[in-house]
Design a protein around this motif. Sequence first.
Motif, PDB file in Angstrom:
ATOM      1  N   ARG A  89       2.980  41.381  43.008  1.00  0.00           N
ATOM      2  CA  ARG A  89       3.515  40.196  42.331  1.00  0.00           C
ATOM      3  C   ARG A  89       2.609  39.763  41.181  1.00  0.00           C
ATOM      4  NH1 ARG A  89       4.643  35.140  46.144  1.00  0.00           N
ATOM      5  NH2 ARG A  89       6.524  36.322  46.672  1.00  0.00           N
ATOM      6  N   HIS A  90       1.305  39.875  41.376  1.00  0.00           N
ATOM      7  CA  HIS A  90       0.344  39.440  40.359  1.00  0.00           C
ATOM      8  C   HIS A  90      -0.817  40.421  40.282  1.00  0.00           C
ATOM      9  CE1 HIS A  90       2.037  35.302  41.376  1.00  0.00           C
ATOM     10  NE2 HIS A  90       2.232  35.398  40.080  1.00  0.00           N
ATOM     11  N   ASP A 112       3.651  40.314  47.722  1.00  0.00           N
ATOM     12  CA  ASP A 112       4.510  39.390  48.450  1.00  0.00           C
ATOM     13  C   ASP A 112       4.633  39.840  49.902  1.00  0.00           C
ATOM     14  OD1 ASP A 112       6.339  41.510  48.479  1.00  0.00           O
ATOM     15  OD2 ASP A 112       7.561  40.681  46.858  1.00  0.00           O
ATOM     16  N   SER A 141       3.524  31.104  46.216  1.00  0.00           N
ATOM     17  CA  SER A 141       3.036  32.067  45.232  1.00  0.00           C
ATOM     18  C   SER A 141       1.817  31.512  44.545  1.00  0.00           C
ATOM     19  CB  SER A 141       4.125  32.385  44.208  1.00  0.00           C
ATOM     20  OG  SER A 141       3.668  33.303  43.240  1.00  0.00           O
ATOM     21  N   ALA A 199       4.989  42.238  38.027  1.00  0.00           N
ATOM     22  CA  ALA A 199       5.955  42.082  39.120  1.00  0.00           C
ATOM     23  C   ALA A 199       7.237  42.861  38.857  1.00  0.00           C
ATOM     24  CB  ALA A 199       6.261  40.604  39.349  1.00  0.00           C
ATOM     25  N   ARG A 248       7.709  46.486  40.338  1.00  0.00           N
ATOM     26  CA  ARG A 248       8.038  46.685  41.757  1.00  0.00           C
ATOM     27  C   ARG A 248       7.129  47.713  42.420  1.00  0.00           C
ATOM     28  NH1 ARG A 248      10.477  43.071  44.482  1.00  0.00           N
ATOM     29  NH2 ARG A 248      11.609  44.576  45.778  1.00  0.00           N
ATOM     30  N   HIS A 301       5.294  44.154  47.831  1.00  0.00           N
ATOM     31  CA  HIS A 301       5.437  44.488  46.420  1.00  0.00           C
ATOM     32  C   HIS A 301       4.449  43.675  45.583  1.00  0.00           C
ATOM     33  CE1 HIS A 301       9.481  45.881  47.805  1.00  0.00           C
ATOM     34  NE2 HIS A 301       9.162  46.889  47.017  1.00  0.00           N
TER      35      HIS A 301
END
Length: 439
Positions: A431-432, A425, A9, A38, A41, A429
Amino acid sequence: MTENSPVPSLATREKFLLDDCIRGVPPGTFGLDSSLVASERWHPADGRMSLPVLTLDEEAFIANRDLFLRYAGEHGAMIAPHAKTPMAPDLARSLVEAGAWGTTVADIRQAAVMLRAGLTRLIIANEVGGSGGANRLAALVGAWPSVELFVFADSAVAVNALAEAWRSNAMLPPLRVLVELGAGRAGARTTGEAEAIADAVDAAGGRLLIAGVATYEGAAAQPDSGRAEEVISDLLAMTDDMLLRLRARVGGVAPLVVTAGGSVFFDKVVAALSPAVSRDGNATLVLRSGAIFFHDHGIYDRALSALDARKGFAVGGVGVSARNSFRPALRLWAEVLSRPEPGLAICGMGMRDVSFDQGFPLVLAVFRTGKPLPVPHAEVFKLNDQHAFLSIAPSDDIAVGDIIEFGISHPCTCLDRYRVIFGVDAAGHVRHAFPTYFG
């Protein structure tokens, strides 16, 4: 990666608020703290995110980062990745924290962005101009006196402007100047011109320092591959020679930097300059590749195919395929808006949304209500400002509302269209959220 190993990550340090004025953010979103993204979703294929949107496959970016750092280390080079590609301080910082020597920028404003992000070893891989640019650079260094800054110069005129600005600001630390050699763009064209630049630096009374030699071999490329090989080889040989000349000027203990290397011919740079740097003993070879960490489905995919053809990539002492080793990390997502003719689909994505200077985007996947469909033989053949024209077979199962995942060609001219890059990810989805600073 084993089943129990942590998922790679990235990290974000800059906190900001997301709202629906930003590409990708769902309508009706106001003041969402970026650190909480995150938990939402979001997924670009499920219809919630505002489209079109650009995403970054974080695992691919990390894999590219680690691979290129390993390659450089094994071949006697360091890396100062060119931050102009994403202009995202979080991503630039992640590269330095992973082992990059420093960060490259293209101008004074970009340097200011990176300094504010805590990145304090910078190469300005460009001239800054005359007295105006020199004075602006002096103002920046005055605000950040601890910066370890290197700047290109390709004429005595440019050096004299820098010297005058530094003489007028006695509190500034000496400025490190890289003598730039070039072909096809900026840079001294002859050894005599390069020596005159070095003479001007020496004449600055200690306000400027000879810090090394710089070039950009990508600007020397020619349409004819044989001619390109010749011009690039000549330029790198001249760079090698200039290192010897500068070493004779500054003496044996002063550190020098030799910097070159984009994301297309970095293997040639390493082969030509790494031996000379190793022999010098107090010099550092610094590659400035930036797009390699993002890779793509177009121009850089073709470039790495050419690199493979010349057998230019090796890791662990073994020749491997660069094209198969690096992974495209960027995706552009857009919705089908219309099927006005049997062999035509129109997507809500155009020249304002995606790069097209080095080839059109490629269809990678199609989703309906978030679920993948068989990928048709669809091809983008034209772009308007906000529309992509796809040729398809009349029988292809592509419907209004389907979401298409595209691969892009040329990260540099795609990323600059986005205020935020959404890192995703392996399942897609979000994540950042990485903010960008293109100005």
